[in-house]
Motif scaffolding. Sequence first.
Motif, short mmCIF file in Angstrom:
data_model
loop_
_atom_site.label_atom_id
_atom_site.label_comp_id
_atom_site.label_asym_id
_atom_site.label_seq_id
_atom_site.Cartn_x
_atom_site.Cartn_y
_atom_site.Cartn_z
N GLN A 179 0.83 -1.21 0.00
CA GLN A 179 0.00 0.00 0.00
C GLN A 179 0.86 1.26 0.00
OE1 GLN A 179 -3.01 0.09 -0.66
NE2 GLN A 179 -4.24 -1.49 0.36
N VAL A 214 -8.35 2.83 0.18
CA VAL A 214 -7.14 2.32 0.84
C VAL A 214 -7.36 2.24 2.34
CG1 VAL A 214 -4.69 2.75 1.31
CG2 VAL A 214 -5.62 3.19 -0.98
N GLN A 264 -9.49 -0.73 3.09
CA GLN A 264 -8.75 -1.98 2.91
C GLN A 264 -7.78 -2.23 4.07
OE1 GLN A 264 -9.38 -4.21 0.24
NE2 GLN A 264 -8.32 -5.49 1.74
#
Length: 317
Positions: A229, A279, A282
């Motif tokens: 990420q 993001v 997640q």
Amino acid sequence: MNLSHAYGPAQAHKDAVAFLQRAIDIGYDFLDTATIYGMGNNEKLIGEALQGRRSSFLLASKCVMGFKDGKRWLDGSPEAIRKACTASLERLRTDVIDLYYMHRPDPNVPIEESVGALADLVAQGKIRMIGLSEMSAETIKKAHAVHPISAVQSEYSLLTRNPEIAVLQACQDLGITFVPFSPVGRGFLADAPLKPDEYHESDLRRTFPRYSEPHFSQNLALLDIAKAQAKALNCTVGQLALAWCLAQDKTCVPIPGTTNLQHLEDNFAAAEISMPADVLAQLNADFAPEAVSGLRYSPPAQATVSTERYEFEMRAQ
């Protein structure tokens, strides 16, 4: 804290002075210390290093957890709090501490008595604001009823999300600023992985289950997720961790500790990172509390705090 103890030997005095001065030069304006850090030496370090620059930063320190004859003690009595404040003011070379925390709850002293003593220090002009550290939502509410609490500090990161149980909501309800400590997971959330077999003998992580084996290796899969990420957002893993904190609570003030100049600069720049909603979602799913292997504290350390725990943590104790 890191400059004086916890993750290995204290940084060389000359280097620590230069490090603190560099932090202020970069733009840091909130420094967090405590009586117990380096047995008072961290406060002395700040007092020396930043003479003449006191107006450049907000100063926080802590009482209740102190030391005597080189050993720690816990005393939240009004008398002990008054004495601790006087000693801290002298070590810090200042006439007022902006934010003064109770470092831990003292189970032998009602929180109302401790906060009452801190309120007296506010009235005397020795401290400006009162804070609490590692305390439950119930304790926070009791304290706030005696005198307004300005800040609550607790461990909070992708790896440690216990404040989400009740403390974050309590802070929001009462208008208290939340201050996450160890927001980069005690160094775990970094591009270079920790090596438990190389921890210094004085490193606190040797006593924390999730940072030692067998749990450490099991958590490396989570680090790989964070690295992916971070790469996608073109930032470091540490910056990702800080950006996550700021996205979770836009009013929080994370206090990452470091002795590394590059990390000092990287951490400061993390505030500029935009965390996309997908993001964030997640990361919240991947780093669900039950996905992290190992408890955050050993039983003796857990006994010193009153913060809430998840049911699965209680079962694992």
